[in-house]
Scaffold this active site. Structure first.
Site, PDB file in Angstrom:
ATOM      1  CB  CYS A   2      -0.920   0.056   1.286  1.00  0.00           C
ATOM      2  SG  CYS A   2      -1.979  -1.427   1.390  1.00  0.00           S
ATOM      3  NE  ARG A  27       5.164   2.835  -1.581  1.00  0.00           N
ATOM      4  CZ  ARG A  27       5.817   2.173  -0.554  1.00  0.00           C
ATOM      5  NH1 ARG A  27       5.162   1.482   0.241  1.00  0.00           N
ATOM      6  NH2 ARG A  27       7.085   2.591  -0.430  1.00  0.00           N
ATOM      7  CD1 TRP A  74      -0.874  -5.906  -4.093  1.00  0.00           C
ATOM      8  CD2 TRP A  74      -0.343  -6.621  -2.124  1.00  0.00           C
ATOM      9  NE1 TRP A  74      -0.458  -7.094  -4.211  1.00  0.00           N
ATOM     10  CE2 TRP A  74      -0.365  -7.741  -3.069  1.00  0.00           C
ATOM     11  CE3 TRP A  74      -0.103  -6.912  -0.749  1.00  0.00           C
ATOM     12  CZ2 TRP A  74       0.237  -8.957  -2.823  1.00  0.00           C
ATOM     13  CZ3 TRP A  74       0.359  -8.380  -0.567  1.00  0.00           C
ATOM     14  CH2 TRP A  74       0.518  -9.284  -1.316  1.00  0.00           C
ATOM     15  CG  ASN A  98       3.086   0.708   3.646  1.00  0.00           C
ATOM     16  OD1 ASN A  98       4.314   1.121   3.561  1.00  0.00           O
ATOM     17  ND2 ASN A  98       2.808  -0.224   3.199  1.00  0.00           N
ATOM     18  N   GLY A  99       1.523  -1.595   5.710  1.00  0.00           N
ATOM     19  CA  GLY A  99       2.318  -2.593   6.650  1.00  0.00           C
ATOM     20  C   GLY A  99       1.383  -3.339   6.994  1.00  0.00           C
ATOM     21  CD  GLU A 479      13.308 -12.096 -14.840  1.00  0.00           C
ATOM     22  OE1 GLU A 479      12.890 -12.580 -13.676  1.00  0.00           O
ATOM     23  OE2 GLU A 479      12.936 -11.061 -15.318  1.00  0.00           O
ATOM     24  CE  LYS A 483       9.380 -10.062 -15.590  1.00  0.00           C
ATOM     25  NZ  LYS A 483      10.650  -9.817 -14.748  1.00  0.00           N
ATOM     26  CD  GLU A 486       6.064 -10.371 -12.773  1.00  0.00           C
ATOM     27  OE1 GLU A 486       7.183 -10.145 -13.492  1.00  0.00           O
ATOM     28  OE2 GLU A 486       5.850 -10.009 -12.012  1.00  0.00           O
ATOM     29  CG  HIS A 502      17.234 -35.877 -12.139  1.00  0.00           C
ATOM     30  ND1 HIS A 502      18.020 -37.140 -11.749  1.00  0.00           N
ATOM     31  CD2 HIS A 502      18.289 -35.267 -12.708  1.00  0.00           C
ATOM     32  CE1 HIS A 502      19.200 -37.155 -12.229  1.00  0.00           C
ATOM     33  NE2 HIS A 502      19.452 -35.533 -12.852  1.00  0.00           N
ATOM     34  CE  LYS A 602       8.570  -1.790 -10.978  1.00  0.00           C
ATOM     35  NZ  LYS A 602       9.191  -2.758 -11.736  1.00  0.00           N
TER      36      LYS A 602
HETATM   37  C1  F6R Z   1       9.056  -9.448 -11.251  1.00  0.00           C
HETATM   38  C2  F6R Z   1       9.170  -8.508 -10.298  1.00  0.00           C
HETATM   39  C3  F6R Z   1       9.327  -8.858  -8.809  1.00  0.00           C
HETATM   40  C4  F6R Z   1      10.596  -7.967  -8.107  1.00  0.00           C
HETATM   41  C5  F6R Z   1      10.708  -8.491  -6.733  1.00  0.00           C
HETATM   42  C6  F6R Z   1      11.793  -7.516  -5.918  1.00  0.00           C
HETATM   43  O1  F6R Z   1       8.919  -8.902 -12.499  1.00  0.00           O
HETATM   44  O2  F6R Z   1       9.338  -7.366 -10.619  1.00  0.00           O
HETATM   45  O3  F6R Z   1       9.663  -9.917  -8.889  1.00  0.00           O
HETATM   46  O4  F6R Z   1      11.664  -8.310  -9.009  1.00  0.00           O
HETATM   47  O5  F6R Z   1       9.252  -8.294  -5.860  1.00  0.00           O
HETATM   48  O6  F6R Z   1      11.372  -6.238  -6.034  1.00  0.00           O
HETATM   49  P1  F6R Z   1      12.587  -5.293  -5.749  1.00  0.00           P
HETATM   50  O7  F6R Z   1      13.736  -5.553  -6.910  1.00  0.00           O
HETATM   51  O8  F6R Z   1      12.176  -3.828  -5.810  1.00  0.00           O
HETATM   52  O9  F6R Z   1      13.369  -5.591  -4.413  1.00  0.00           O
END
Ligand code: F6R
Length: 607
Positions: A2, A27, A74, A98-99, A479, A483, A486, A502, A602
């Site tokens: 949040c 957020r 969030w 927030n938290g 990765e 991607k 998500e 395995h 994010k």
């Molecule tokens: C995936 C993504 C998340 C962040 C993760 C860490 O595309 O963006 O997996 O990489 O939440 O976030 P940061 O780098 O801000 O600590």
């Protein structure tokens, strides 16, 4: 998670709060709300979904008042609904949070005994109900807020607004970031400085445990021991805070496309020409003495760290452990004397990564952080900060930050390798040349977009996808899978190619496409063997390699992506591009919300 904001202004607060919330939508975007005090009267508006729904509501049902607080959510406790949206209000107090209030169950039981009942499913409601209770006991608003906070455990940033108080916001920070902005006769609060960038660049960062009573003319901050302290005002350069899509359909598309430029800027900030050398910001690192590194991060940043392990070990001969931040500190790992720890985080605010950093700091480790947001909590608590210099990343799925994280980690590995003489000067210069070519080669990789778009159109109709890679391509396989899941909501897993036999190979059939990342490196033949095992079981292969690799092994693939010829060293950075484009175009085909995918935020500021 949040985002929270607050304004004690000279003009109407609602538009300022909404603009600040826009900047905090990274957020969370499950619901949003604002509360104001107008001529002493507390009022609020809340709406489910993205901020635009709150803006629409305010058009039809405006809210007056020059003092206010706001929130973008969030959901943690209680699903997204108007009832659970912030600000929460009970009687004469409204709160944004927030938290997570970890002891909310106990507080709820205690309040129930006093015949005070809950109306929402949130942990935050405990805060407003407790404050309301303390106000009813005759405490002043500030005292009631302070007494409430003394009862809370968990991580929080809180802002309180009170009925009858047009010139008061009370805030507190414990575990979640909070800043105060200083305007001309106006005061603002926010979860970060970017939220306030349209209002001021004069920012005070609150410390852990700080409590502040804020009016337009006076700000009184108390530290965690209740002692009045002076927290300095800093001038923050927030130029990068302004972001637009520059004609692209999505921020993610723009951020993928601008990587040649962002990587050029990253390199420019670390490379000194003639003689070419890597210059790190001033630090106390004893590079020659680094025998091992502990690296901690989450999500995409974790995969960047995992990739760098291959460079640190092979090139700099440094032993590396890489941990997912949420698993790190509760294991209570013993920390040896003189440990150097590297924390990788785009936002610099990820709660798990920050908690792991603090664990390491409390054991006297030397802390290096690789962050994009320079004033972030992780940056401010590090001994050495290595910024990414890529500008604000807005798309929830990390792209340009990932390639920059890899680049900075590669630079650090080379710097240590040179200091420890594990490579010759010639090899060092050759590696640097390869890094300097990144912007050009990434541009070439971006030209593959039309072909990748076609493949993505097909991929969009599948429910499961497997990504395979060997060596440094293994973290990239994970990765790529991350991607894809998500933003397209397709189930995807990344495996080391050699591990498939395995167990996971049982999943292979015509309905599970397999993306094989196989640059023509020392492990190419082995990757091809593993790929053959998949083909032999009717697996549909999307093979990503260079022209000569595809000539040798492309036959029988369902689809191929022809990458430029690249060195083994920089391949993970360049091969990230098709991972990003594949996920992006699959999501486009499926019509998902690319920049703000469901259930995500994010910056993850809760554990
Ligand atoms: C995936 C993504 C998340 C962040 C993760 C860490 O595309 O963006 O997996 O990489 O939440 O976030 P940061 O780098 O801000 O600590």
């Amino acid at each position: 998670m949040c985002g929270i904001v607050g304004v004690l202004g000279k003009h109407e607060a609602a538009p300022l709060l909404v603009e600040a919330l826009k900047r905090l939508e990274y957020r969370g975007y499950d619901s949003a709300g604002i509360a104001t005090v107008n001529e002493g009267k507390l009022d609020r508006r809340r709406a489910v979904g993205k901020l635009v729904n709150l803006s629409d509501l305010l058009v039809h049902n405006p809210i007056a008042g020059k003092s206010g607080i706001g929130h973008t959510r969030w959901a943690t406790h209680g699903g997204p609904s108007v009832k659970n949206a912030h600000p929460h209000q009970a009687g004469d107090v409204a709160v944004v949070h927030n938290g997570i209030i970890e002891n909310f169950m106990n507080l709820r039981a205690e309040l129930n005994e006093k015949n005070i009942n809950y109306e929402t499913d949130t942990d935050t409601e405990a805060v407003v109900l407790l404050t309301k209770y303390f106000l009813s006991q005759g405490l002043s608003p500030t005292e009631a807020a302070k007494k409430t906070i003394s009862r809370l455990t968990g991580a929080f940033a809180l802002a309180f607004l009170f009925q009858g108080e047009d010139d008061l916001i009370v805030v507190a920070r414990q575990g979640s970031p909070l800043v105060i902005g200083h305007g001309d006769g106006e005061i603002y609060v926010g979860s970060d400085a970017i939220a306030l960038a349209h209002l001021t660049n004069k920012i005070t960062y609150l410390n852990e445990g700080d409590f502040a009573q804020i009016s337009r003319k006076k700000i009184q901050v108390e530290d965690k021991n209740g002692i009045i302290v002076n927290r300095k005002i800093q001038n923050i350069n927030l130029k990068s805070a302004k972001a637009d899509k520059a004609g692209y359909k999505h921020f993610m598309a723009k951020e993928i496309a601008e990587q040649p430029l962002t990587l050029a800027t990253t390199l420019e900030n670390y490379l000194h020409e003639d003689p070419c050398d890597i210059i790190l910001p001033k630090n106390n690192l004893k590079l020659t003495q680094i025998e091992s590194l502990t690296m901690v991060a989450c999500g995409t940043a974790f995969y960047a760290a995992l990739t760098a392990k291959y460079w640190f070990e092979k090139i700099a001969r440094v032993r590396v452990e890489v941990d997912v931040a949420s698993e790190f500190r509760y294991r209570e790992p013993p920390i040896l004397k003189e440990t150097t720890a590297v924390f990788v985080s785009q936002s610099g605010e990820t709660a798990d990564t920050l908690a792991a950093l603090r664990y390491m700091s409390s054991h006297n480790a030397n802390i290096i952080s690789i962050v994009n947001v320079i004033g972030s909590s992780i940056a401010r608590e590090s001994n050495l900060v290595l910024p990414l210099h890529v500008g604000a990343e807005i798309g929830v799925a990390s792209t340009k930050a990932f390639t920059a994280q890899l680049t900075v980690l590669a630079l650090l590995a080379l710097k240590i390798a040179k200091a420890k003489a594990t490579i010759t000067e010639n090899q060092y210069q050759k590696f640097l040349d390869e890094l300097k070519r990144l912007p050009e080669v990434i541009s070439q990789a971006l030209c593959l977009e039309p072909n990748i778009q076609k493949i993505a159109g097909e991929l969009a109709s599948y429910n499961d996808v497997i990504f395979l890679g060997r060596g440094a391509m293994y973290p990239l396989a994970m990765e790529g899978a991350l991607k894809l899941k998500e933003i397209s909501y397709i189930h995807a897993e990344g495996y080391p190619s050699g591990e498939l036999k395995h167990g996971p190979i049982a999943l292979i059939d015509k309905k599970v496409p397999v993306v094989v990342i196989a640059p023509k490196d020392t492990l190419f033949d082995k990757s091809v063997s593993n790929m053959q095992e998949v083909m032999a079981r009717s697996g549909k292969i999307i093979l990503i390699s260079c022209e000569s690799g595809l000539e040798l092994a492309g036959h029988g693939s369902w689809a191929t992506i022809t990458m430029p010829d690249v060195s083994e060293f920089t391949a993970p950075i360049i091969y990230a591009v098709p991972m990003q484009l594949l996920a992006y175009h699959t999501a486009l085909s499926k019509g998902t919300d690319v920049d703000q995918p469901r259930n995500l935020a994010k910056s993850v500021t809760v554990e």
